[in-house]
Design a protein around this motif. Sequence first.
Motif, short mmCIF file in Angstrom:
data_model
loop_
_atom_site.label_atom_id
_atom_site.label_comp_id
_atom_site.label_asym_id
_atom_site.label_seq_id
_atom_site.Cartn_x
_atom_site.Cartn_y
_atom_site.Cartn_z
N LYS A 52 -6.29 -6.45 -78.54
CA LYS A 52 -5.31 -5.68 -78.20
C LYS A 52 -5.19 -4.28 -79.07
O LYS A 52 -5.73 -4.34 -80.07
CB LYS A 52 -3.60 -6.28 -78.42
N SER A 55 -1.08 -0.57 -81.47
CA SER A 55 0.13 -0.11 -81.11
C SER A 55 1.19 -1.05 -80.42
O SER A 55 2.31 -1.33 -80.71
CB SER A 55 0.19 1.12 -80.39
N SER A 56 0.44 -1.97 -79.63
CA SER A 56 0.91 -3.10 -78.86
C SER A 56 1.32 -4.11 -79.84
O SER A 56 2.36 -4.88 -79.86
CB SER A 56 0.07 -3.50 -77.58
N CYS A 57 0.41 -4.40 -80.80
CA CYS A 57 0.43 -5.41 -81.88
C CYS A 57 2.01 -5.09 -82.72
O CYS A 57 2.85 -6.03 -83.02
CB CYS A 57 -0.66 -5.86 -82.73
N SER A 59 4.41 -2.86 -81.85
CA SER A 59 5.56 -2.93 -81.09
C SER A 59 6.02 -4.41 -80.77
O SER A 59 7.11 -4.60 -81.09
CB SER A 59 5.14 -2.51 -79.57
N GLN A 60 5.14 -5.15 -80.75
CA GLN A 60 5.33 -6.86 -80.87
C GLN A 60 6.04 -7.23 -82.24
O GLN A 60 7.15 -8.01 -82.07
CB GLN A 60 4.30 -7.63 -80.34
#
Length: 123
Positions: A52, A55-57, A59-60
């Motif tokens: 991933k 940034s998505s990690c 955000s999560q």
Amino acid sequence: MELVDTLCLTAILLSLLSTLVQRDSTRYTKMPPGPTPLPLIGNLLQVNDNNKKCSSCFSQLSETYGPVMTVYLGGLHLVVLVGYEAVHEALVQHADAFAGRPELPLFKMISKGFGRCFNLQQV
């Protein structure tokens, strides 16, 4: 007799290990909350989860720990800001606290002291 020696050695090693873990967990008590790091590698497994984007990690992870969190990458601890409001508050209202940057030897060697340039295009 060998069993007693083995048990004593195991007890000593476990007490040393628990002391090290307890001391390491209280080292950064003033840091923002974040995921519990593993010894030596920190949170690398959580950040590099299934290729991933970072940034998505982040955000999560921010859904659990909030917009300001601490992430450990190996021996380096980082304060991660997620979202416009958190970044704006840090850079405008608390600029003195967030002014420093760590000096990374690899980037210094690559840039030869002339600054940093990153290509963030997805391959």
